[in-house]
Design an enzyme around this catalytic site. Structure first.
Site, mmCIF file in Angstrom:
data_model
loop_
_atom_site.group_PDB
_atom_site.id
_atom_site.type_symbol
_atom_site.label_atom_id
_atom_site.label_comp_id
_atom_site.label_asym_id
_atom_site.label_seq_id
_atom_site.Cartn_x
_atom_site.Cartn_y
_atom_site.Cartn_z
ATOM 1 N N ASP A 1 -17.955 -61.146 -95.866
ATOM 2 C CA ASP A 1 -17.639 -62.220 -94.934
ATOM 3 C C ASP A 1 -16.881 -61.553 -93.771
ATOM 4 O O ASP A 1 -16.389 -60.427 -93.914
ATOM 5 C CB ASP A 1 -16.767 -63.270 -95.633
ATOM 6 C CG ASP A 1 -16.309 -64.355 -94.699
ATOM 7 O OD1 ASP A 1 -17.142 -64.862 -93.922
ATOM 8 O OD2 ASP A 1 -15.098 -64.696 -94.717
ATOM 9 N N ASP B 1 -14.791 -63.458 -90.812
ATOM 10 C CA ASP B 1 -13.527 -64.102 -90.427
ATOM 11 C C ASP B 1 -12.574 -64.157 -91.626
ATOM 12 O O ASP B 1 -12.890 -64.788 -92.635
ATOM 13 C CB ASP B 1 -13.789 -65.539 -89.938
ATOM 14 C CG ASP B 1 -14.645 -65.573 -88.677
ATOM 15 O OD1 ASP B 1 -14.386 -64.779 -87.770
ATOM 16 O OD2 ASP B 1 -15.585 -66.397 -88.623
ATOM 17 N N VAL C 1 -16.466 -72.807 -93.315
ATOM 18 C CA VAL C 1 -17.273 -74.022 -93.102
ATOM 19 C C VAL C 1 -17.965 -73.932 -91.733
ATOM 20 O O VAL C 1 -17.379 -73.429 -90.773
ATOM 21 C CB VAL C 1 -16.339 -75.254 -93.197
ATOM 22 C CG1 VAL C 1 -17.050 -76.527 -92.848
ATOM 23 C CG2 VAL C 1 -15.752 -75.351 -94.599
ATOM 24 N N ARG D 1 -19.718 -74.774 -88.036
ATOM 25 C CA ARG D 1 -19.092 -75.362 -86.847
ATOM 26 C C ARG D 1 -19.136 -76.893 -86.889
ATOM 27 O O ARG D 1 -18.114 -77.557 -86.687
ATOM 28 C CB ARG D 1 -19.793 -74.836 -85.592
ATOM 29 C CG ARG D 1 -19.011 -75.055 -84.321
ATOM 30 C CD ARG D 1 -19.765 -74.489 -83.125
ATOM 31 N NE ARG D 1 -20.120 -73.097 -83.290
ATOM 32 C CZ ARG D 1 -21.053 -72.453 -82.585
ATOM 33 N NH1 ARG D 1 -21.698 -73.093 -81.631
ATOM 34 N NH2 ARG D 1 -21.322 -71.188 -82.815
ATOM 35 N N LYS E 1 -15.636 -76.409 -78.189
ATOM 36 C CA LYS E 1 -14.824 -75.531 -79.053
ATOM 37 C C LYS E 1 -15.391 -74.120 -79.026
ATOM 38 O O LYS E 1 -14.645 -73.131 -78.961
ATOM 39 C CB LYS E 1 -14.801 -76.079 -80.485
ATOM 40 C CG LYS E 1 -13.975 -75.233 -81.455
ATOM 41 C CD LYS E 1 -14.798 -74.204 -82.194
ATOM 42 C CE LYS E 1 -13.928 -73.268 -83.023
ATOM 43 N NZ LYS E 1 -14.718 -72.279 -83.774
HETATM 44 C C1 BG6 Z 1 -16.683 -69.041 -90.449
HETATM 45 C C2 BG6 Z 1 -15.254 -69.456 -90.184
HETATM 46 O O1 BG6 Z 1 -16.731 -67.662 -90.672
HETATM 47 O O2 BG6 Z 1 -17.524 -69.362 -89.351
HETATM 48 C C3 BG6 Z 1 -15.206 -70.925 -89.807
HETATM 49 O O3 BG6 Z 1 -14.479 -69.224 -91.364
HETATM 50 C C4 BG6 Z 1 -16.138 -71.188 -88.641
HETATM 51 O O4 BG6 Z 1 -13.886 -71.272 -89.478
HETATM 52 C C5 BG6 Z 1 -17.557 -70.748 -89.022
HETATM 53 O O5 BG6 Z 1 -16.154 -72.588 -88.336
HETATM 54 C C6 BG6 Z 1 -18.585 -70.985 -87.925
HETATM 55 O O6 BG6 Z 1 -18.271 -70.175 -86.829
HETATM 56 P P1 BG6 Z 1 -18.970 -70.278 -85.398
HETATM 57 O O7 BG6 Z 1 -18.477 -69.045 -84.688
HETATM 58 O O8 BG6 Z 1 -20.466 -70.234 -85.632
HETATM 59 O O9 BG6 Z 1 -18.532 -71.539 -84.786
HETATM 60 MG MG MG Z 2 -13.839 -66.133 -94.033
#
Ligand code: BG6
Ligand code: MG
Length: 217
Positions: free
Chosen positions: A12, A14, A50, A52, A79
């Protein structure tokens, strides 16, 4: 710990390799402030891993009115604009301590590496973090039919490095991510606290504690 033969490690992004959970939080908080909706770090905990749109639904639970689908798409885009502005300024300093060494340790052991992130911004982020050369495959979050906790993204990541999910170690810091990797059939290492990630096969406090040699024979 019983050692097994593993061929790949699925990461993963983030909260595992990158200190970007806080950047997501800042972007959601800015949107919540625009809308006059209460939002704090505790609610943000529920957004980890989760998608977006599902994250937006959680944020809007505290809204005083309902939003149409078209409005929600605009809000999610807003966002994302905030988030992209933030990550475009990031440097390798935003890597979590030990993240680069963890990727290098995989390389040293001949393990393939893949990203199984729910974020559609993962390719941009790994460019900014300057770790593209250490990642063999990035599963496309936009192409996953079902988001975490469904297994799709980990299955795609395993396929991308031509490995059976059973031959993959997976690391995730979110409950939904641990469930996703378990459902895919990987050996799952939860990165964080045991209470939240109780479904993982093993727990480490952070990526600096990850030693692939502890799991691989
Ligand atoms: C995940 C994060 O890795 O990616 C979430 O933990 C985030 O917080 C999700 O909402 C979707 O990310 P993005 O960059 O596609 O908006
Ligand atoms: Mg994560």
């Amino acid at each position: 710990m019983i050692k097994r033969i593993f061929k790949a490690v699925l990461f993963d992004l983030d909260g595992v390799l990158a200190d970007s959970a806080m950047e997501h939080f800042k972007a959601w908080k800015k949107l919540a402030d625009d809308l006059g909706i209460a939002f704090d770090i505790d609610i943000n905990e529920r957004l980890k891993g989760v998608s977006r749109m599902a994250s937006l639904d959680i944020l809007l639970e505290k809204a005083s009115r309902s939003y149409t689908n078209a409005e929600k798409i605009q809000l999610a885009d807003r966002k994302n604009g905030y988030y992209r502005t933030i990550i475009e300024q990031l440097s390798p300093d935003a890597l979590l301590p030990g993240a680069r060494d963890a990727l290098l340790a995989c390389r040293d052991m001949g393990l393939q590496t893949a990203l199984a992130s729910a974020s559609r911004n993962a390719p941009t982020l790994i460019e900014r973090l300057q770790i593209s050369d250490l990642i063999d495959y990035i599963a496309d979050a936009g192409a996953a039919r079902h988001s975490k906790p469904a297994p799709d993204i980990f299955l795609m990541a395993a396929k991308g490095v031509s490995c059976d999910p059973q031959a993959c170690l997976a690391l995730d810091d979110a409950k939904a991510g641990v469930q996703s990797a378990k459902a895919a059939g990987c050996f799952v290492i939860g990165v964080g606290d045991r209470e939240t990630l109780d479904e993982a096969d093993a727990i480490i406090p952070n990526i600096a504690a990850f030693r692939p040699a502890d799991y691989c024979r």
